[in-house]
Design a protein around this motif. Structure first.
Motif, PDB file in Angstrom:
ATOM      1  N   ARG A 103     -28.410  16.768 -14.280  1.00 17.91           N
ATOM      2  CA  ARG A 103     -29.181  17.390 -13.209  1.00 17.91           C
ATOM      3  C   ARG A 103     -30.665  17.426 -13.561  1.00 17.91           C
ATOM      4  O   ARG A 103     -31.526  17.137 -12.728  1.00 17.91           O
ATOM      5  CB  ARG A 103     -28.662  18.809 -12.948  1.00 17.91           C
ATOM      6  CG  ARG A 103     -29.335  19.496 -11.763  1.00 17.91           C
ATOM      7  CD  ARG A 103     -28.819  20.920 -11.640  1.00 17.91           C
ATOM      8  NE  ARG A 103     -27.393  20.928 -11.343  1.00 17.91           N
ATOM      9  CZ  ARG A 103     -26.894  20.916 -10.110  1.00 17.91           C
ATOM     10  NH1 ARG A 103     -27.711  20.855  -9.073  1.00 17.91           N
ATOM     11  NH2 ARG A 103     -25.597  20.945  -9.902  1.00 17.91           N
ATOM     12  N   ALA A 104     -30.965  17.754 -14.824  1.00 14.87           N
ATOM     13  CA  ALA A 104     -32.366  17.791 -15.250  1.00 14.87           C
ATOM     14  C   ALA A 104     -32.985  16.393 -15.248  1.00 14.87           C
ATOM     15  O   ALA A 104     -34.159  16.229 -14.916  1.00 14.87           O
ATOM     16  CB  ALA A 104     -32.468  18.410 -16.646  1.00 14.87           C
ATOM     17  N   GLN A 105     -32.200  15.370 -15.603  1.00 12.90           N
ATOM     18  CA  GLN A 105     -32.710  13.998 -15.572  1.00 12.90           C
ATOM     19  C   GLN A 105     -33.115  13.606 -14.155  1.00 12.90           C
ATOM     20  O   GLN A 105     -34.133  12.948 -13.949  1.00 12.90           O
ATOM     21  CB  GLN A 105     -31.655  13.036 -16.115  1.00 12.90           C
ATOM     22  CG  GLN A 105     -31.417  13.156 -17.604  1.00 12.90           C
ATOM     23  CD  GLN A 105     -30.284  12.260 -18.061  1.00 12.90           C
ATOM     24  OE1 GLN A 105     -29.798  11.410 -17.315  1.00 12.90           O
ATOM     25  NE2 GLN A 105     -29.843  12.451 -19.291  1.00 12.90           N
ATOM     26  N   HIS A 106     -32.309  14.012 -13.172  1.00 15.95           N
ATOM     27  CA  HIS A 106     -32.656  13.742 -11.776  1.00 15.95           C
ATOM     28  C   HIS A 106     -33.994  14.370 -11.427  1.00 15.95           C
ATOM     29  O   HIS A 106     -34.856  13.740 -10.800  1.00 15.95           O
ATOM     30  CB  HIS A 106     -31.567  14.288 -10.851  1.00 15.95           C
ATOM     31  CG  HIS A 106     -30.289  13.513 -10.912  1.00 15.95           C
ATOM     32  ND1 HIS A 106     -29.402  13.470  -9.865  1.00 15.95           N
ATOM     33  CD2 HIS A 106     -29.748  12.748 -11.889  1.00 15.95           C
ATOM     34  CE1 HIS A 106     -28.369  12.711 -10.192  1.00 15.95           C
ATOM     35  NE2 HIS A 106     -28.558  12.280 -11.416  1.00 15.95           N
ATOM     36  N   SER A 107     -34.164  15.619 -11.822  1.00 16.76           N
ATOM     37  CA  SER A 107     -35.402  16.328 -11.510  1.00 16.76           C
ATOM     38  C   SER A 107     -36.602  15.683 -12.201  1.00 16.76           C
ATOM     39  O   SER A 107     -37.661  15.491 -11.584  1.00 16.76           O
ATOM     40  CB  SER A 107     -35.278  17.796 -11.938  1.00 16.76           C
ATOM     41  OG  SER A 107     -36.482  18.491 -11.697  1.00 16.76           O
ATOM     42  N   LEU A 108     -36.452  15.321 -13.461  1.00 18.21           N
ATOM     43  CA  LEU A 108     -37.553  14.705 -14.200  1.00 18.21           C
ATOM     44  C   LEU A 108     -37.916  13.345 -13.604  1.00 18.21           C
ATOM     45  O   LEU A 108     -39.100  12.981 -13.528  1.00 18.21           O
ATOM     46  CB  LEU A 108     -37.172  14.544 -15.673  1.00 18.21           C
ATOM     47  CG  LEU A 108     -36.982  15.849 -16.468  1.00 18.21           C
ATOM     48  CD1 LEU A 108     -36.490  15.545 -17.870  1.00 18.21           C
ATOM     49  CD2 LEU A 108     -38.271  16.645 -16.509  1.00 18.21           C
ATOM     50  N   ALA A 109     -36.906  12.593 -13.187  1.00 22.47           N
ATOM     51  CA  ALA A 109     -37.175  11.291 -12.571  1.00 22.47           C
ATOM     52  C   ALA A 109     -37.959  11.462 -11.269  1.00 22.47           C
ATOM     53  O   ALA A 109     -38.864  10.684 -10.958  1.00 22.47           O
ATOM     54  CB  ALA A 109     -35.858  10.555 -12.305  1.00 22.47           C
ATOM     55  N   TRP A 110     -37.637  12.497 -10.519  1.00 22.40           N
ATOM     56  CA  TRP A 110     -38.356  12.764  -9.276  1.00 22.40           C
ATOM     57  C   TRP A 110     -39.823  13.072  -9.568  1.00 22.40           C
ATOM     58  O   TRP A 110     -40.724  12.584  -8.900  1.00 22.40           O
ATOM     59  CB  TRP A 110     -37.698  13.928  -8.542  1.00 22.40           C
ATOM     60  CG  TRP A 110     -38.310  14.205  -7.201  1.00 22.40           C
ATOM     61  CD1 TRP A 110     -37.979  13.615  -6.026  1.00 22.40           C
ATOM     62  CD2 TRP A 110     -39.352  15.133  -6.918  1.00 22.40           C
ATOM     63  NE1 TRP A 110     -38.750  14.120  -5.011  1.00 22.40           N
ATOM     64  CE2 TRP A 110     -39.604  15.054  -5.524  1.00 22.40           C
ATOM     65  CE3 TRP A 110     -40.100  16.012  -7.681  1.00 22.40           C
ATOM     66  CZ2 TRP A 110     -40.569  15.835  -4.901  1.00 22.40           C
ATOM     67  CZ3 TRP A 110     -41.071  16.787  -7.058  1.00 22.40           C
ATOM     68  CH2 TRP A 110     -41.289  16.695  -5.681  1.00 22.40           C
ATOM     69  N   TRP A 111     -40.064  13.914 -10.570  1.00 27.35           N
ATOM     70  CA  TRP A 111     -41.439  14.261 -10.931  1.00 27.35           C
ATOM     71  C   TRP A 111     -42.212  13.026 -11.390  1.00 27.35           C
ATOM     72  O   TRP A 111     -43.378  12.825 -11.027  1.00 27.35           O
ATOM     73  CB  TRP A 111     -41.451  15.319 -12.037  1.00 27.35           C
ATOM     74  CG  TRP A 111     -41.209  16.703 -11.530  1.00 27.35           C
ATOM     75  CD1 TRP A 111     -40.053  17.418 -11.595  1.00 27.35           C
ATOM     76  CD2 TRP A 111     -42.153  17.542 -10.857  1.00 27.35           C
ATOM     77  NE1 TRP A 111     -40.206  18.641 -11.008  1.00 27.35           N
ATOM     78  CE2 TRP A 111     -41.490  18.750 -10.551  1.00 27.35           C
ATOM     79  CE3 TRP A 111     -43.487  17.399 -10.476  1.00 27.35           C
ATOM     80  CZ2 TRP A 111     -42.119  19.805  -9.893  1.00 27.35           C
ATOM     81  CZ3 TRP A 111     -44.111  18.453  -9.823  1.00 27.35           C
ATOM     82  CH2 TRP A 111     -43.445  19.633  -9.540  1.00 27.35           C
ATOM     83  N   ALA A 112     -41.575  12.190 -12.202  1.00 27.74           N
ATOM     84  CA  ALA A 112     -42.262  10.998 -12.711  1.00 27.74           C
ATOM     85  C   ALA A 112     -42.652  10.071 -11.564  1.00 27.74           C
ATOM     86  O   ALA A 112     -43.756   9.516 -11.543  1.00 27.74           O
ATOM     87  CB  ALA A 112     -41.369  10.268 -13.709  1.00 27.74           C
ATOM     88  N   ALA A 113     -41.752   9.899 -10.603  1.00 29.42           N
ATOM     89  CA  ALA A 113     -42.056   9.036  -9.469  1.00 29.42           C
ATOM     90  C   ALA A 113     -43.144   9.626  -8.593  1.00 29.42           C
ATOM     91  O   ALA A 113     -44.031   8.923  -8.108  1.00 29.42           O
ATOM     92  CB  ALA A 113     -40.787   8.778  -8.651  1.00 29.42           C
ATOM     93  N   GLN A 114     -43.105  10.936  -8.379  1.00 25.78           N
ATOM     94  CA  GLN A 114     -44.122  11.573  -7.546  1.00 25.78           C
ATOM     95  C   GLN A 114     -45.496  11.510  -8.205  1.00 25.78           C
ATOM     96  O   GLN A 114     -46.503  11.224  -7.557  1.00 25.78           O
ATOM     97  CB  GLN A 114     -43.751  13.046  -7.295  1.00 25.78           C
ATOM     98  CG  GLN A 114     -42.792  13.250  -6.136  1.00 25.78           C
ATOM     99  CD  GLN A 114     -43.492  13.097  -4.799  1.00 25.78           C
ATOM    100  OE1 GLN A 114     -44.193  12.130  -4.567  1.00 25.78           O
ATOM    101  NE2 GLN A 114     -43.298  14.054  -3.906  1.00 25.78           N
ATOM    102  N   ASP A 115     -45.536  11.789  -9.495  1.00 29.61           N
ATOM    103  CA  ASP A 115     -46.826  11.856 -10.184  1.00 29.61           C
ATOM    104  C   ASP A 115     -47.523  10.504 -10.266  1.00 29.61           C
ATOM    105  O   ASP A 115     -48.738  10.439 -10.443  1.00 29.61           O
ATOM    106  CB  ASP A 115     -46.628  12.421 -11.604  1.00 29.61           C
ATOM    107  CG  ASP A 115     -46.322  13.919 -11.581  1.00 29.61           C
ATOM    108  OD1 ASP A 115     -46.547  14.542 -10.526  1.00 29.61           O
ATOM    109  OD2 ASP A 115     -45.866  14.449 -12.605  1.00 29.61           O
ATOM    110  N   THR A 116     -46.758   9.419 -10.186  1.00 32.28           N
ATOM    111  CA  THR A 116     -47.352   8.084 -10.312  1.00 32.28           C
ATOM    112  C   THR A 116     -47.427   7.354  -8.975  1.00 32.28           C
ATOM    113  O   THR A 116     -47.871   6.212  -8.939  1.00 32.28           O
ATOM    114  CB  THR A 116     -46.527   7.222 -11.289  1.00 32.28           C
ATOM    115  OG1 THR A 116     -45.179   7.110 -10.801  1.00 32.28           O
ATOM    116  CG2 THR A 116     -46.500   7.844 -12.675  1.00 32.28           C
ATOM    117  N   ARG A 117     -47.019   8.019  -7.920  1.00 31.47           N
ATOM    118  CA  ARG A 117     -46.956   7.353  -6.623  1.00 31.47           C
ATOM    119  C   ARG A 117     -48.337   7.278  -5.985  1.00 31.47           C
ATOM    120  O   ARG A 117     -48.993   8.298  -5.787  1.00 31.47           O
ATOM    121  CB  ARG A 117     -45.998   8.090  -5.688  1.00 31.47           C
ATOM    122  CG  ARG A 117     -45.648   7.300  -4.433  1.00 31.47           C
ATOM    123  CD  ARG A 117     -44.552   8.012  -3.668  1.00 31.47           C
ATOM    124  NE  ARG A 117     -44.109   7.262  -2.521  1.00 31.47           N
ATOM    125  CZ  ARG A 117     -43.215   6.287  -2.550  1.00 31.47           C
ATOM    126  NH1 ARG A 117     -42.685   5.946  -3.707  1.00 31.47           N
ATOM    127  NH2 ARG A 117     -42.855   5.644  -1.466  1.00 31.47           N
TER     128      ARG A 117
END
Length: 454
Positions: free
Chosen positions: A328-342
């Motif tokens: 669950r935390a990996q999902h959340s971290l992946a979302w943040w990484a994609a948002q921050d670099t988008r």
């Protein structure tokens, strides 16, 4: 952790992108729901990931962006009066994917009203299955995104027109055959209380939209196959697909697509493949031999930024919680990484303009000799591989190859029947295509001892 200012893209779409990029997967899947999720696809994905004004017609937006129109695909089209290869109109897309109704609902309503039906009855007759308004958090479609391996994308972007056309044709055929496999072997429809009834659904309705580049403008050939969840039951009534089965088989479908496009491209252009580790710790990806890894880094700008950001937020998580992140935390971290670099949405450009820009960029970085000789370099590497393995590959091995695929797919080989039951839903087809592909990479040592013995 600073909250990103924009949240216009659904989290599921971003997460599927991160997983696809970090794992080397050539097929990702995401659910398309009501509200912002559907509007994102209708105003962005269908026009090359640009920004279509709310009142601008879809056809006009596609023409201005220089992207081809969407095309219909799948065996379910005749039941809706649609034709494979026909252009997806704005009205059809809005009715089917946005409202869960017949793509020609307006005409049907007019005819029923003229025949004396009440407005409510006429509208209800155009609804496919349960009305969207009656479903809590309805799923309108699934977005299957197909993209070739990075080295094939580089050849497509920098090669001549013949090379480009061969790769595009292989890409389209691989998509069509993979969709056909999903229809034959995977898709099911459920209905009744709790989905108690179940039947095969061998007829999907798909709208395919072509994209040429990533958000940085670098080459990324990929197609969004927006697949309606509506399908017909054996009695002809309409219902919804069991989307969980498609998710369970997405790895096998992606492996099949990769095998199909790689095989056709290699046969048509005289190329060969080799395993490359794109992401440390993950399964190697079969790439075209002879294409320098530096060209992958040149084209994969989005992937590199996401992985760098993901590493940073993961380190911060471990420092704070003193443990590795769970699923669950990996999902959340992946979302943040994609948002921050988008990055902000770009203005789409025609393919001819993009190819000219890509060539200039590649020549500036690698020199004109490497760019112009890219295909010849790959063909030379393939010739060297064939010369090395020629004594080991003959017609008898090809026959064993076909036998191994049949045995694994049908589950009658010891390797296949020994798989755990819960894993068999996707490992058997994966094992089959990997068994066949094992003989193409030029290794003189047996890669599948169990099947070699047969």
């Amino acid at each position: 952790m600073k909250s990103p200012a924009r949240r216009e893209v659904p989290a599921f779409a971003l997460f599927s992108l991160v997983i696809a990029l970090s794992s080397g997967r050539m097929l990702s899947i995401a659910k398309v729901g009501r509200g912002n999720a559907w509007r994102y696809y209708f105003r962005g994905v269908m026009v090359g990931d640009g920004q279509r004004p709310a009142k601008q017609p879809l056809k006009v937006a596609q023409e201005e962006a220089g992207v081809p129109p969407g095309l219909w695909l799948g065996r379910g089209l005749p039941a809706l009066g649609l034709v494979p290869g026909a252009v997806v109109t704005e009205q059809q897309a809005e009715l089917l994917f946005g409202e869960g109704r017949h793509p020609d609902a307006d005409r049907i309503e007019r005819e029923l009203l003229a025949a004396g039906e009440t407005p409510a009855a006429a509208r209800r007759a155009t609804v496919l299955g349960r009305a969207v308004a009656d479903i809590i958090s309805p799923v309108l479609a699934l977005d299957l995104v197909f993209r070739p391996q990075a080295t094939i994308v580089v050849l497509w972007a920098l090669g001549d027109d013949r090379t480009r056309r061969i790769i595009e044709r292989a890409h389209e055929r691989a998509i069509a055959r993979t969709i056909g496999w999903l229809e034959d072997a995977v898709a099911e429809i459920r209905w009744g209380s709790g989905g108690r009834y179940r039947a095969k659904a061998p007829a999907l309705v798909v709208a395919r939209f072509r994209h040429f580049d990533n958000r940085d403008g670098f080459p990324l050939l990929h197609d969004h196959c927006v697949t309606s969840v509506k399908a017909q039951r054996p009695d002809g009534a309409w219902g919804n697909l069991d989307t969980r089965r498609l998710y369970e088989h997405v790895v096998a479908a992606g492996t099949l697509y990769t095998l199909l496009i790689t095989t056709e491209v290699c046969e048509e252009l005289g190329l060969a493949t080799e395993p490359r580790t794109i992401t440390p710790g993950l399964r190697p990806v079969m790439e075209i031999a002879g294409i320098p890894h530096e060209t992958i880094e040149w084209s994969a700008t989005r992937r590199e930024r996401i992985l760098e950001a993901l590493e940073g937020v993961t380190d911060a998580y471990v420092a704070r919680h003193e443990r590795l992140p769970g699923e669950r935390a990996q999902h959340s971290l992946a979302w943040w990484a994609a948002q921050d670099t988008r990055r902000e949405k770009k203005t789409p450009k025609p393919l001819a303009v993009l190819r000219a820009w890509w060539r200039a960029s590649a020549v500036l970085r690698f020199g004109i000799g490497l760019v112009d000789g890219l295909l010849a370099r790959a063909q030379s590497a393939a010739a060297a591989i064939r010369a090395r393995v020629k004594p080991w590959v003959d017609t008898a091995l090809a026959a064993i190859d076909v036998t191994a695929v049949v045995y694994v797919v049908r589950g009658v080989s010891p390797a296949a029947t020994s798989l755990p039951r819960h894993a068999g839903t996707w490992r058997r087809p994966c094992a089959a295509v990997r068994t066949r592909r094992a003989w193409t990479i030029g290794s003189p040592t047996p890669l599948w001892p169990a099947t070699d013995a047969r």
